[in-house]
Design a protein around this motif. Structure first.
Motif, PDB file in Angstrom:
ATOM      1  N   THR A  70     -35.790 -28.321 -58.289  1.00 22.93           N
ATOM      2  CA  THR A  70     -33.754 -28.415 -57.773  1.00 22.93           C
ATOM      3  C   THR A  70     -33.673 -26.887 -58.597  1.00 22.93           C
ATOM      4  OG1 THR A  70     -32.220 -29.124 -57.671  1.00 22.93           O
ATOM      5  CG2 THR A  70     -33.657 -30.012 -59.760  1.00 22.93           C
ATOM      6  N   LEU A  71     -32.045 -26.580 -58.531  1.00 18.47           N
ATOM      7  CA  LEU A  71     -31.224 -25.878 -59.189  1.00 18.47           C
ATOM      8  C   LEU A  71     -31.552 -25.939 -60.467  1.00 18.47           C
ATOM      9  CD1 LEU A  71     -27.511 -25.447 -57.130  1.00 18.47           C
ATOM     10  CD2 LEU A  71     -30.408 -24.053 -56.678  1.00 18.47           C
ATOM     11  N   GLU A 128     -32.630 -35.786 -59.057  1.00 25.35           N
ATOM     12  CA  GLU A 128     -31.520 -35.745 -59.784  1.00 25.35           C
ATOM     13  C   GLU A 128     -31.436 -35.235 -61.494  1.00 25.35           C
ATOM     14  OE1 GLU A 128     -27.476 -38.148 -59.926  1.00 25.35           O
ATOM     15  OE2 GLU A 128     -29.155 -39.426 -60.230  1.00 25.35           O
ATOM     16  N   TYR A 129     -31.391 -33.742 -61.778  1.00 28.89           N
ATOM     17  CA  TYR A 129     -31.122 -33.211 -63.159  1.00 28.89           C
ATOM     18  C   TYR A 129     -29.535 -33.095 -63.458  1.00 28.89           C
ATOM     19  CZ  TYR A 129     -31.802 -30.261 -66.624  1.00 28.89           C
ATOM     20  OH  TYR A 129     -31.633 -28.729 -67.986  1.00 28.89           O
ATOM     21  N   VAL A 176     -24.480 -31.466 -62.525  1.00 28.52           N
ATOM     22  CA  VAL A 176     -25.437 -32.254 -62.041  1.00 28.52           C
ATOM     23  C   VAL A 176     -26.451 -32.375 -60.567  1.00 28.52           C
ATOM     24  CG1 VAL A 176     -25.813 -35.300 -60.904  1.00 28.52           C
ATOM     25  CG2 VAL A 176     -24.287 -34.812 -62.485  1.00 28.52           C
ATOM     26  N   VAL A 177     -26.728 -31.499 -60.090  1.00 28.73           N
ATOM     27  CA  VAL A 177     -27.879 -31.168 -59.250  1.00 28.73           C
ATOM     28  C   VAL A 177     -29.168 -32.120 -58.435  1.00 28.73           C
ATOM     29  CG1 VAL A 177     -27.618 -28.329 -60.700  1.00 28.73           C
ATOM     30  CG2 VAL A 177     -29.349 -29.831 -60.419  1.00 28.73           C
ATOM     31  N   ASP A 178     -28.766 -31.464 -57.189  1.00 27.28           N
ATOM     32  CA  ASP A 178     -30.382 -33.135 -56.331  1.00 27.28           C
ATOM     33  C   ASP A 178     -30.320 -32.003 -54.822  1.00 27.28           C
ATOM     34  OD1 ASP A 178     -30.686 -35.149 -55.120  1.00 27.28           O
ATOM     35  OD2 ASP A 178     -29.221 -36.389 -55.798  1.00 27.28           O
ATOM     36  N   ASP A 179     -31.569 -31.817 -55.029  1.00 26.85           N
ATOM     37  CA  ASP A 179     -32.088 -31.595 -53.860  1.00 26.85           C
ATOM     38  C   ASP A 179     -31.282 -30.225 -53.302  1.00 26.85           C
ATOM     39  OD1 ASP A 179     -33.626 -31.346 -51.555  1.00 26.85           O
ATOM     40  OD2 ASP A 179     -31.679 -32.713 -50.145  1.00 26.85           O
TER      41      ASP A 179
END
Length: 338
Positions: free
Chosen positions: A148-149, A223-224, A239-242
């Motif tokens: 992810t990003l 999710e991070y 928060v990044v996800d996909d």
């Protein structure tokens, strides 16, 4: 603090995600007039026996402070494991190319055997584009890729500005000989030359809490996020996800429930229309690691979720660090959030 100082924005932040590109993450690069001072690598790993191990390492230039090894071992909390003293400390050889980095060939391990400490571990850390390898002999062998990003923020202070970036890698392998998987985070800290993080006012006075969480869901998504709460505008949430930035804000509100020892049992953060919730238990406290720091520092692990997210959680681990006396002084310590 003077809220109207010329050229000073009192640690107020701008936040974003970013796509990994090692060619732009050069150790000698200057961003916002700041140079890279510190690199951190760390992660939590859940073994097949349910035990959780944490590895945490810090680099200053080419010098490693060694790897803290912490494990839930039935003694209550996450405690320091003896492998901590065997992990490599000192200078390593760095290989720096356009889209490739390697830390290897520790100087002290090149000394005659008679001069070396018995049981010292070898060391290799390799980043090749999006691929990651971390090998420390029988301590760990982990390999994986970015899924992810990354996330980044800049804090605008005339006294001590900060540019901070973090990249998550999903890895599998072994830790302490046990098969495992988890997220590894690689953080870069840009400060004015000669500054050490624990000497900054951000550590000694401004920061209230810093939440780093990673969740893996049954649909395969990762999710991070990082959620920072502090005084004087020092607030940042990403928060990044996909491969999407699903929540990002420089306006973060936090509230907390503390136990008698000052560790957080329950926290909620308002982030750009979303609420994220942390839950921890007393057995999640990293008391021995916390005691090696100062200024009332507390570290622990737990789980952070966005309220209303009903996806099935496969694995979720949060590193939460905080300063309980500052939380109380700010009036954010409550008896209940339910």
């Amino acid at each position: 603090m003077d809220d109207y100082g010329y050229g000073d924005f009192n640690y107020r932040t701008v936040v974003s995600g970013f796509v990994n590109d090692l060619s732009r993450l050069q150790p000698g690069a200057v961003h916002f007039g700041l140079e890279q001072q510190i690199e951190y690598i760390y992660g939590f790993f859940v073994g097949e026996d349910g035990a959780i191990t944490c590895l945490e390492q810090k680099f200053v230039g080419s010098v490693s402070t060694g790897t803290f090894v912490m494990r839930t071992d039935g003694r209550g909390g996450m405690n320091i494991a003896p492998e901590t003293t065997r992990s490599y400390r000192g200078e390593v050889r760095r290989t720096i190319e356009d889209k490739y980095r390697k830390w290897s060939d520790p100087v002290m391990l090149r000394l005659p055997e008679s001069a070396r400490r018995e049981g010292d571990l070898p060391y290799l850390l390799e980043l090749d584009g999006d691929h990651f390898v971390w090998d420390q002999g029988d301590l760990c062998h982990l390999e994986g890729d970015i899924k992810t990003l990354g996330v980044q923020f800049y804090a605008a202070s005339a006294e001590e500005p900060l540019f901070f970036t973090s990249i998550p890698y999903w890895v599998t392998g072994t830790v302490l000989g046990r098969p495992t998987s988890g997220l590894v985070y690689f953080d870069r800290v840009h400060l004015r030359p000669g500054r050490e993080w624990k000497e900054t006012k951000m550590f000694t006075d401004i920061q209230l809490s810093w939440n780093i969480f990673g969740n893996v869901y049954s649909d395969g998504s990762i999710e991070y996020g990082k959620i920072v709460v502090g005084k004087d505008g020092f607030n940042a949430a990403m928060v990044v996800d996909d491969h999407r930035l699903t929540a990002g804000s420089s306006d973060v509100q936090g509230r907390y429930v503390l136990n008698e020892g000052g560790f957080i049992r329950h926290a909620q953060y308002d982030v750009g229309g979303h609420t994220y919730e942390f839950r921890g238990e007393d057995e999640n406290n990293m008391a021995e690691f916390s005691a090696s720091r100062w200024n009332g520092y507390h570290a622990q692990f737990g789980v952070t979720r966005r309220l209303g997210d009903d996806r099935e959680l496969v694995s979720g681990v949060t590193w939460l660090e905080s300063f309980d006396h500052r939380i109380r002084d700010a009036g954010l310590a409550l008896t209940s959030l339910d």
